[in-house]
Design an enzyme around this catalytic site. Structure first.
Site, short mmCIF file in Angstrom:
data_model
loop_
_atom_site.label_atom_id
_atom_site.label_comp_id
_atom_site.label_asym_id
_atom_site.label_seq_id
_atom_site.Cartn_x
_atom_site.Cartn_y
_atom_site.Cartn_z
N ASN A 6 -7.47 0.45 6.84
CA ASN A 6 -6.82 0.52 8.15
C ASN A 6 -7.03 1.88 8.83
OD1 ASN A 6 -5.26 -0.47 10.26
ND2 ASN A 6 -3.32 0.15 9.33
N SER A 53 40.26 4.71 -29.02
CA SER A 53 40.46 5.37 -30.30
C SER A 53 41.88 5.95 -30.34
CB SER A 53 39.43 6.50 -30.48
OG SER A 53 39.66 7.19 -31.68
N HIS A 75 7.15 3.11 -0.75
CA HIS A 75 7.72 4.15 -1.59
C HIS A 75 7.90 3.68 -3.03
CE1 HIS A 75 8.57 6.01 2.25
NE2 HIS A 75 8.98 7.10 1.65
N SER A 135 3.45 -2.50 8.50
CA SER A 135 4.30 -3.11 9.53
C SER A 135 3.54 -3.27 10.84
CB SER A 135 5.57 -2.28 9.73
OG SER A 135 6.32 -2.21 8.54
N GLY A 174 0.83 -1.19 0.00
CA GLY A 174 0.00 0.00 0.00
C GLY A 174 0.86 1.23 0.00
N SER A 175 0.28 2.37 0.27
CA SER A 175 1.02 3.62 0.25
C SER A 175 1.85 3.77 1.52
CB SER A 175 0.06 4.80 0.10
OG SER A 175 0.78 5.99 -0.16
N SER A 210 35.02 -1.46 -29.23
CA SER A 210 34.23 -2.44 -28.45
C SER A 210 34.45 -2.21 -26.95
CB SER A 210 34.58 -3.87 -28.84
OG SER A 210 35.96 -4.10 -28.91
#
Length: 637
Positions: A170, A476, A119, A43, A36-37, A548
């Site tokens: 909740n 190079s 989050h 918890s 959830g948010s 490469s």
């Protein structure tokens, strides 16, 4: 349900401890997640379940009471969230960051619950916790209602195939246990759930802190609620293993058990279905068939076994079967393909590299997989399809995959065990993504290898030489092309059949559509590797001169070829020396900002760690370097 809590200890524990332990061992296990948010009370809810189920020892309870005074958010009362939020950062901020797993049990069922972070930046953690869950408890703060993160997690729950959803409204104690607020939240969520394909859910008004409707219902504070308490619902909901037993039989082979000459069995966890002695089975992807001779376990032989059991199966015939193969019902085998479309959740801080080879692990199968650029990225909040060239951390998208050999799978919607996979970075061994297969690509079924009469050995024998790919890599200006050209001249004098693929030259034709972004560099090397492989098949000694810059792509080309054919030659030149040469003026342009993504300046070069040959152009002339290289690769037949 009356006030008699389902957490009460069974009288059997006092009468017959052996019988009690046997019954406990054979309880059904339910895995679920809370999500959830931020600060919706996930918890706290889990802490309440652990506390009420008597899963906390006295010393843990004493520590909890002490921690509640120092870190708690509930004043003088116990802060149940601290039972789960173990990281220091979590306690300091009052949020969940990592996935926390906890076990508890009632007299009817065993549970493993994963507390997942709310989050958005920890979406990958939530996906990890949800990957094995049978049920999701989605918490909503009664004061805030359905939020964006609630929708995001609900979408992920549906995407990951979790069929059972509980909407736990909740903190009802903070809104006076108002039924109107509960009904409004349920109606709001129902509209969203139906729009993303969630067919049904169970809504329960709770207070994780006060304990309302957690272990018994109805609470005295919610006389208007006539549904089950949370734990009652968790004890009675159908576990996915029961549904899996009704599907066709599939068992990925984990290990070939050969303790002696008289026994050969194939060990694994049955992913779905039921198997009985005498059943006809098919080995996928080979297609070989046989019948089940015996089903063996640690406790003895069985007449039948079902999804969720780990067994060893012996077959009546000596068929080729090894780790990664799938033993399946003969009349309804799963698919096998080397190209498919899948939804991908990117979990690594480094963005996805289209065209790069990753390890793909699906069940017991591990193959090299190349990810194509995403078809689109999914905006989880609006569910819109967005154009994307790659996927960043926590992004979700749809892409096509190609593997180096066929894998056995089923669509994730039908079988989570055979449809879900992870991607692993070949160098760091980090898990970078989780994926869910949707379907096999039609072209994978319609394109087949055409056998030819003349083999690569025939081509090499005609030229009286051993094929090689001499892969020159370096910055190079290091001298790759000059040295490669000198090596080819000397090989030509030795009557060797060669071809030189130069980085600049191939961009005039084969790779003229590619730029110099990281993704384009990867695709550039992939194409050159495929061409070099075809030339090696023709018996040639192929020389390639490319910057490469990435080890992963050089390794990808090495794996395309036969063992020993790829010879990495590191033209080791310090950047200050290469820049001082700057024949083409590229370093000057890069330093002034006129040229972006230039290797060594604003794009990295990953030097070889175990190159077969290393030459230093500071101490060696091109001619000396060429002679040294030829000495190292002889003999050539």
């Amino acid at each position: 349900m009356n006030d008699q809590s389902s957490f009460q200890t069974d009288a059997l524990i006092a009468e017959d401890i052996g019988a009690y332990l046997h019954a406990h061992q054979h309880k059904i296990l339910l895995r679920f997640i809370t999500c959830g948010s931020v600060d919706d009370g996930k918890s706290t809810l889990i802490g309440r379940l652990l506390y009420d189920s008597k899963m906390i020892f006295e010393d843990q309870l004493a520590a909890l009471e002490s921690d509640s005074k120092r870190h708690g958010t509930q004043g003088e009362e116990i802060d149940f969230a601290l039972l789960v939020d173990g990281l220091a950062a979590e306690r300091e901020q009052g949020i969940t960051i990592d996935v926390a797993y906890r076990f508890f049990t009632t007299e009817k069922r065993k549970f493993i619950v994963a507390d997942t972070p709310g989050h958005e930046q920890y979406t990958r953690n939530m996906v990890t916790g949800a990957s094995t869950a049978d049920l999701a408890v989605i918490l909503v703060d009664a004061r805030k209602g359905v939020l964006q993160q609630t929708r995001r997690h609900s979408y992920l729950v549906h995407l990951l195939g979790i069929r059972h959803v509980v909407l736990a409204v909740n903190k009802m104690d903070l809104v006076g246990y108002d039924q109107a607020i509960f009904d409004r939240i349920v109606a709001d969520y129902r509209g969203f759930a139906e729009s993303i394909g969630i067919e049904g859910f169970t809504a329960i008004p709770i207070s994780g802190f006060k304990g309302d409707n957690i272990t018994a219902s109805p609470s005295a504070n919610t006389p208007w609620y006539d549904g089950p308490a949370l734990i009652e619902h968790l004890e009675t909901v159908e576990v996915d293993n029961a549904a899996a037993q009704t599907q066709s039989f599939r068992m990925p082979v984990q290990w070939v058990n050969r303790p002696n000459l008289d026994f050969r069995g194939f060990a694994g966890l049955i992913a779905s279905g039921t198997v009985r002695v005498g059943d006809p089975v098919r080995i996928v992807p080979s297609g070989k068939t046989s019948t089940v001779k015996a089903i063996t376990t640690f406790d003895g032989d069985l007449d039948e076994a079902v999804a969720g059991q780990s067994v060893t199966i012996s077959l009546a015939d000596e068929v080729d079967c090894s780790r990664g193969d799938v033993i399946a019902a003969a009349g309804d085998p799963p698919q096998a393909s080397d190209q498919f479309s899948a939804t991908l959740v990117w979990m690594d801080e480094e963005a996805m590299k289209p065209g790069r080879g990753y390890w793909l692990k699906l069940g017991t199968q591990t193959v090299t997989a190349t990810v194509q650029p995403p078809k689109y990225e999914i905006d989880v909040n609006s569910r819109e399809h967005l154009a994307a060239k790659t996927l960043d951390m926590n992004a979700i998208g749809v892409a096509e995959f190609a593997t180096d050999k066929p894998i056995t799978f089923e669509p994730y919607a039908d079988n989570r065990q055979l449809g879900g996979f992870i991607l692993i970075d070949k160098f760091t061994n980090a898990t970078v993504a989780a994926g869910m297969i949707a379907f096999s690509l039609r072209r994978a079924d319609n394109v087949h290898w055409q056998p030819t009469a003349i083999t690569r050995e025939d081509h090499a024998g005609l030229k009286n030489q051993t094929p090689r790919v001499l892969w020159f890599t370096g910055l190079s200006g290091s001298g790759k092309s000059t040295i490669a050209n000198e090596v080819e001249k000397q090989l030509n004098l030795m009557n060797r059949h060669t071809f030189l693929l130069d980085g600049d030259n191939v961009r005039h034709g084969l790779n003229r559509d590619l730029g110099f972004t990281e993704a384009d560099r990867i695709e550039n090397i992939r194409r050159v590797g495929e061409v070099a492989k075809l030339m090696a098949d023709a018996g040639l000694i192929v020389l390639t001169a490319f910057i490469s810059p990435f080890r992963a792509e050089r390794r990808m080309v090495r794996e395309m070829l036969e063992p020993g054919e790829f010879i990495e030659i590191f033209v080791d030149t310090p950047i200050e020396v290469a820049e001082a040469r700057d024949v083409k003026g590229l370093y000057k342009k890069a330093r002034s900002g006129q040229l972006t993504n230039f290797t060594g300046i604003d794009s990295p070069y990953e030097a070889p760690e175990n190159a077969e040959i290393r030459v230093n152009t500071v101490d060696m002339t091109p001619e000396d370097a060429a002679r040294y290289i030829i000495q190292q690769i002889l003999p050539l037949k």
